[in-house]
Enzyme design. Structure first.
Site, mmCIF file in Angstrom:
data_model
loop_
_atom_site.group_PDB
_atom_site.id
_atom_site.type_symbol
_atom_site.label_atom_id
_atom_site.label_comp_id
_atom_site.label_asym_id
_atom_site.label_seq_id
_atom_site.Cartn_x
_atom_site.Cartn_y
_atom_site.Cartn_z
ATOM 1 C CG HIS A 233 -1.787 -1.184 1.316
ATOM 2 N ND1 HIS A 233 -2.999 -1.076 0.138
ATOM 3 C CD2 HIS A 233 -2.092 -2.169 1.956
ATOM 4 C CE1 HIS A 233 -3.618 -2.268 0.549
ATOM 5 N NE2 HIS A 233 -3.205 -2.824 1.317
ATOM 6 C CB THR A 262 -0.348 -9.567 -0.625
ATOM 7 O OG1 THR A 262 0.044 -8.844 0.116
ATOM 8 C CG2 THR A 262 0.657 -11.015 -0.674
ATOM 9 C CD GLU A 263 -3.453 -6.380 1.577
ATOM 10 O OE1 GLU A 263 -3.388 -7.411 2.403
ATOM 11 O OE2 GLU A 263 -3.758 -5.425 2.074
ATOM 12 C CG LEU A 264 1.025 -2.398 -6.298
ATOM 13 C CD1 LEU A 264 2.109 -1.832 -5.188
ATOM 14 C CD2 LEU A 264 1.742 -2.926 -7.498
#
Ligand code: G3I
Length: 352
Positions: A233, A262-264
């Protein structure tokens, strides 16, 4: 076949599906699977959303449907409706699905936050992991087992985030979670997932050190942990510490673990108003982040936390003062690719 080959194999197969016929006789392009976090309600309602996922992704993950508050709302009830819907969508479209997340401090139902004592904590955590991992055994090749275990401001003596599991089980809760997940499906890539480890600054340095310490401790105790999930993030206004991030990834690889993104996404609330300029800065942060990782190792997957600016968590906490829409993801609100998607596609298609 070693586990890692199995996992890379199953995810890579999903990735190969997307290759056009023309490249059939060229040297095999070892693409890295690209995926996105998905919202079950939008999946049903929005055709363009479904089309964008099918056109671009080899992998999906539930943004919320597999968290405790959704999948285990009361002590004696598991709700797999949304999880099943997402994994069926994935399989029907030649995609794989990652699991998110088995043990976290947030998105917990009141009954679970009221857990008291080591015995109840152990049995409830075990029952949850066995039931949820068991439900998707052989269909989900990668799980975020422990999410965000590092304290916000870690110190050498106090580096674990307080939560109901640390409170009742002590730091052993991490080893217990990974061992339970492994016992529930010994073919799954077991991931420890974390955020805010990539930027310049003392706080990020201490978070990297804390995460390495947690992983080293698990490895030294032969706990089955296979990869570190770099959430990614990113902050549009903050510089990526490329050298430190590459060094971090090298140390993770040296311990025999893989890495994956995993959560770009990139928060842009402090970036200039001009869309073109903002998209360029967002893409450059992603370029620096992925470049630093690839300098040290190939991630086993790259996942963005959503696919279109139309559906993103970012305005929940990073609303722009000028009232303009946030632009943190690879596709704009009309599902058109932005510079960020070009960067991601270049990295996912680098030959291995
Ligand atoms: O579904 C309810 C809806 O019925 C209700 O009307 C509405 C208003 O309160 O809330 C809705 O639930 C919200 C849910 O997102 C679905 O949109 C929850 O309040 C809200 O807390 C939840 O936020 C999610 C958050 O994790 C907490 O689970 C975000 O969508 C999700 O993007 C965010 O994702 C996390 C990762 O899991 C871990 N890493 C950081 C990342 C961003 O915070």
């Amino acid at each position: 076949m070693r586990r890692r080959e199995f996992i890379q194999g199953s995810l890579a197969v999903a990735a190969q599906v997307a290759l056009p016929a023309a490249t059939a006789n060229a040297a095999p392009t070892l693409t890295i699977p690209y995926g996105a976090a998905v919202r079950g309600d939008v999946l049903v309602d929005d055709y363009n959303y479904r089309k964008a996922l099918i056109d671009h992704c080899q992998l999906i993950v539930a943004e919320g449907s597999m968290k405790w508050e959704s999948i285990h709302p009361t002590p004696d009830r598991f709700d797999f409706y949304d999880g099943d819907k997402l994994i069926n969508f994935a399989e029907q479209n030649g995609m794989k699905m990652r699991g998110h997340t088995l043990v976290w401090y947030a998105a917990m139902p009141e009954w679970a936050l009221a857990i008291k004592g080591a015995n109840q904590a152990n049995s409830e955590m075990s029952r949850h992991i066995e039931t949820v991992v068991g439900r998707y055994r052989g269909r989900i090749p990668s799980w975020d087992v422990v999410n965000e275990a590092v304290a916000d401001e870690p110190t050498a003596s106090d580096y674990l985030r307080p939560n109901v599991w640390l409170e009742n089980l002590g730091k052993d809760y991490l080893a217990t979670a990974f061992r339970r997940a492994h016992a529930s499906d010994d073919q799954v890539q077991l991931v420890i997932n974390e955020y805010d480890i990539e930027c310049v600054g003392e706080q990020y340095k201490r978070r990297r050190e804390a995460l390495l310490r947690i992983v080293r401790d698990l490895r030294d105790r032969d706990v089955p942990v296979h990869a570190v999930g770099l959430q990614g993030h990113l902050r549009g206004e903050l510089e990526i510490d490329k050298h430190a991030l590459s060094e971090f990834v090298s140390q993770v690889k040296a311990m025999g673990l893989d890495v994956l993104v995993t959560e770009l996404d990139v928060t842009d609330n402090l970036l200039p108003p001009d869309q073109q300029e903002r998209d360029t800065i967002v893409a450059s942060r992603v370029e620096d982040f992925l470049g630093a990782i690839f300098d040290a190792a190939r991630p086993t997957a790259i996942v963005t936390w959503g696919i279109s600016d139309r559906h993103t968590w970012v305005p929940m906490y990073f609303t722009r003062e000028d009232g303009r829409h946030n632009r943190p993801l690879p596709l704009d609100r009309n599902y058109r690719p932005k510079a960020m998607m070009e960067v991601i596609e270049r990295f996912t298609r680098t030959t291995g």
